[in-house]
Design a protein around this motif. Structure first.
Motif, mmCIF file in Angstrom:
data_model
loop_
_atom_site.group_PDB
_atom_site.id
_atom_site.type_symbol
_atom_site.label_atom_id
_atom_site.label_comp_id
_atom_site.label_asym_id
_atom_site.label_seq_id
_atom_site.Cartn_x
_atom_site.Cartn_y
_atom_site.Cartn_z
ATOM 1 N N HIS A 176 0.781 -1.087 0.006
ATOM 2 C CA HIS A 176 -0.031 -0.119 -0.030
ATOM 3 C C HIS A 176 0.845 1.335 0.058
ATOM 4 C CE1 HIS A 176 -3.362 2.574 0.702
ATOM 5 N NE2 HIS A 176 -2.764 3.231 1.964
ATOM 6 N N ALA A 177 1.962 1.198 0.817
ATOM 7 C CA ALA A 177 2.932 2.414 0.915
ATOM 8 C C ALA A 177 3.641 2.567 -0.467
ATOM 9 C CB ALA A 177 3.908 2.210 1.942
ATOM 10 N N TYR A 178 3.971 1.596 -1.155
ATOM 11 C CA TYR A 178 4.810 1.721 -2.507
ATOM 12 C C TYR A 178 3.857 2.261 -3.417
ATOM 13 C CZ TYR A 178 8.335 0.009 -5.549
ATOM 14 O OH TYR A 178 9.321 0.067 -6.382
ATOM 15 N N ILE A 179 2.599 1.788 -3.426
ATOM 16 C CA ILE A 179 1.660 2.205 -4.632
ATOM 17 C C ILE A 179 1.213 3.647 -4.203
ATOM 18 C CG2 ILE A 179 -0.802 1.935 -5.395
ATOM 19 C CD1 ILE A 179 -0.436 -1.153 -4.915
ATOM 20 N N GLN A 180 1.078 4.042 -2.891
ATOM 21 C CA GLN A 180 0.642 5.431 -2.567
ATOM 22 C C GLN A 180 1.914 6.353 -3.162
ATOM 23 O OE1 GLN A 180 -2.027 7.096 -1.440
ATOM 24 N NE2 GLN A 180 -3.018 5.207 -1.536
ATOM 25 N N GLN A 181 3.293 5.869 -3.027
ATOM 26 C CA GLN A 181 4.381 6.714 -3.229
ATOM 27 C C GLN A 181 4.493 7.056 -4.776
ATOM 28 O OE1 GLN A 181 7.861 4.736 -2.125
ATOM 29 N NE2 GLN A 181 9.319 6.478 -3.018
ATOM 30 N N LEU A 182 4.057 5.871 -5.598
ATOM 31 C CA LEU A 182 4.040 6.028 -6.971
ATOM 32 C C LEU A 182 2.856 7.003 -7.493
ATOM 33 C CD1 LEU A 182 5.057 2.203 -8.050
ATOM 34 C CD2 LEU A 182 6.288 4.290 -8.153
ATOM 35 N N THR A 184 1.383 9.440 -5.850
ATOM 36 C CA THR A 184 1.844 10.920 -5.304
ATOM 37 C C THR A 184 3.223 11.395 -6.142
ATOM 38 O OG1 THR A 184 3.099 10.130 -3.389
ATOM 39 C CG2 THR A 184 0.364 10.628 -3.216
ATOM 40 N N SER A 185 3.695 10.546 -6.612
ATOM 41 C CA SER A 185 5.004 11.178 -7.560
ATOM 42 C C SER A 185 4.674 12.086 -8.663
ATOM 43 C CB SER A 185 5.591 9.927 -8.301
ATOM 44 O OG SER A 185 6.946 10.351 -8.841
ATOM 45 N N SER A 186 5.407 13.312 -8.472
ATOM 46 C CA SER A 186 5.246 14.433 -9.801
ATOM 47 C C SER A 186 5.632 13.689 -11.071
ATOM 48 C CB SER A 186 6.007 15.566 -9.305
ATOM 49 O OG SER A 186 7.453 15.098 -9.447
ATOM 50 N N CYS A 187 6.206 12.511 -11.244
ATOM 51 C CA CYS A 187 6.709 12.012 -12.504
ATOM 52 C C CYS A 187 5.495 11.580 -13.255
ATOM 53 C CB CYS A 187 7.865 10.940 -12.244
ATOM 54 S SG CYS A 187 9.378 11.830 -11.397
ATOM 55 N N LEU A 188 4.497 11.077 -12.520
ATOM 56 C CA LEU A 188 3.369 10.466 -12.999
ATOM 57 C C LEU A 188 2.281 11.375 -13.546
ATOM 58 C CD1 LEU A 188 2.620 7.380 -10.868
ATOM 59 C CD2 LEU A 188 3.792 7.533 -13.120
ATOM 60 N N LYS A 189 2.432 12.798 -13.445
ATOM 61 C CA LYS A 189 1.701 13.880 -13.764
ATOM 62 C C LYS A 189 1.711 13.668 -15.289
ATOM 63 C CE LYS A 189 1.771 16.787 -9.809
ATOM 64 N NZ LYS A 189 2.249 18.031 -9.518
ATOM 65 N N GLU A 190 0.315 14.110 -16.019
ATOM 66 C CA GLU A 190 0.174 14.314 -17.307
ATOM 67 C C GLU A 190 1.062 15.333 -17.980
ATOM 68 O OE1 GLU A 190 -3.583 14.333 -20.396
ATOM 69 O OE2 GLU A 190 -3.662 14.861 -18.245
ATOM 70 N N SER A 191 1.502 14.797 -19.059
ATOM 71 C CA SER A 191 2.429 15.717 -19.865
ATOM 72 C C SER A 191 1.946 15.676 -21.469
ATOM 73 C CB SER A 191 3.841 15.770 -19.699
ATOM 74 O OG SER A 191 4.614 16.503 -20.388
ATOM 75 N N LEU A 192 1.587 16.634 -21.930
ATOM 76 C CA LEU A 192 1.145 16.517 -23.267
ATOM 77 C C LEU A 192 2.353 16.954 -24.241
ATOM 78 C CD1 LEU A 192 -2.328 18.066 -23.116
ATOM 79 C CD2 LEU A 192 -1.975 15.516 -23.258
ATOM 80 N N GLN A 193 2.535 16.391 -25.446
ATOM 81 C CA GLN A 193 3.390 16.995 -26.187
ATOM 82 C C GLN A 193 2.798 17.808 -27.380
ATOM 83 O OE1 GLN A 193 6.556 15.847 -25.695
ATOM 84 N NE2 GLN A 193 7.396 16.625 -27.573
#
Length: 340
Positions: A176-182, A184-193
């Motif tokens: 659960h902690a591992y998934i929550q960390q992923l 909330t990571s800013s690296c997973l925010k959507e980025s359009l090209q």
């Protein structure tokens, strides 16, 4: 003293022959309207200038001796008026010297005002350059974040393998902690090209989010190799200032912004066009100048000056106009890559 010299030239010995009260009244009768006329001209010249919120510099005290010296010279002329009035040729010299002293005081005042204005503009431009530098670093950080996101996506298999290992060991809390960390990571925010230039893509994504928040339609068409010759600082200064102005004007119901870049056929010039909604004609100022909608009018125009600085660096040009039938504001820029 100007009136005194003129009257004595055309009417010799008239003023000295009068009583003190009569002579004083005659001089006042002609000099006061002249004084009022000069003050009215100065007032008209300063009418459209924003003189509020200007600090009084200590260096301005150094200007005080100039009008004091002028007053001393005038008193000297007054003391010698009987002697000078008997020489007609010197009456014009009195008027010329008095006019010269008047112009000297006005010139000193004008130069001081001009220097203060230039100093304020220089300070504002320095702050603007610092802001552009900070914005460039900010967008570089966004590019780095996007790169980190790509790395995270590339390593997603390893993360899934780690989760699978924890699941086999029945470590529920750790999973659960591992998934929550992923999550909330800013690296997973959507980025359009939106374009193939990382920094410009970060800029466009930021303004796309602002347009979405304000319910403004935002469309971009950035052709490849059309603006890749611009430096990071020039990209930030150019597109941020253009889109800031467009965003402010298009914040209306059914507002939209369209940004296009392309290369002119059989020409070395790159074309940048910005079309945005605009309810009122911004060229409603004196002389068809742009009128700012900012609360702080002292900062009006510095964004366009920054844009103009980039245009000059690349031997380009800019054209802006308001289309009344469609209520749209158009900005067209041409840049020459070979200039840089």
């Amino acid at each position: 003293m100007v009136v005194f010299g003129v009257l004595n030239y055309y009417f010799p010995n008239t003023i000295p022959s009068l009583t003190n009260a009569s002579a004083h009244f005659l001089l006042v009768l002609f000099s006061k309207p002249l004084y009022l006329f000069i003050v009215q001209i100065i007032g008209q010249l300063l009418h459209n200038k924003n003189q509020s919120n200007q600090s009084f510099a200590k260096s301005d005290y150094l200007l005080f001796p100039i009008p004091l010296i002028s007053i001393g010279i005038m008193l000297t002329f007054t003391y010698w008026n009987k002697t000078l009035s008997s020489i007609p040729e010197l009456n014009w010299l009195i008027s010329i010297c008095a006019s010269g002293l008047l112009l000297l005081n006005l010139l000193v005042f004008g130069i001081n005002q001009y220097n203060q204005k230039r100093q304020q503009e220089y300070t504002q431009m320095q702050l603007l350059c610092q802001k552009e530098s900070d914005m460039t670093e900010y967008y570089r950080a966004l590019v780095q974040q996007d790169e980190n996101q790509r790395v995270l996506i590339h390593d997603i298999r390893r993360h899934l393998a780690s989760i699978d290992t924890l699941a086999a060991a029945k470590e529920t809390d750790k999973i659960h902690a591992y998934i929550q960390q992923l999550q909330t990571s800013s690296c997973l925010k959507e980025s359009l090209q939106r374009c193939d230039i990382p920094l410009l893509n970060a800029i466009l994504c930021r303004y796309a989010n602002q347009c979405e928040t304000r319910q403004i339609s935002f469309h971009t068409d950035i052709r490849s190799h059309t603006v890749d010759f611009l430096t990071d600082a020039d990209l930030t200064a150019l597109f941020c200032n253009l889109l800031d102005n467009a965003l402010r004007a298009a914040s209306i119901p059914d507002g939209f912004i369209e940004l296009h870049t392309y290369t002119k056929t059989n020409s070395p010039f790159s074309i940048i066009t910005v079309v945005n909604s605009c309810l009122t004609d911004p060229f409603s100022g004196p002389g068809r100048t742009l009128v700012s909608s900012k609360n702080d009018h002292r900062r009006h125009g510095f964004g366009l000056k920054s844009v103009q600085r980039v245009i000059d660096r690349y031997d380009g040009a800019i054209k802006m106009y308001f289309d009344l039938p469609t209520l749209t504001f158009h900005t067209i820029l041409t840049l020459r890559p070979e200039k840089c």
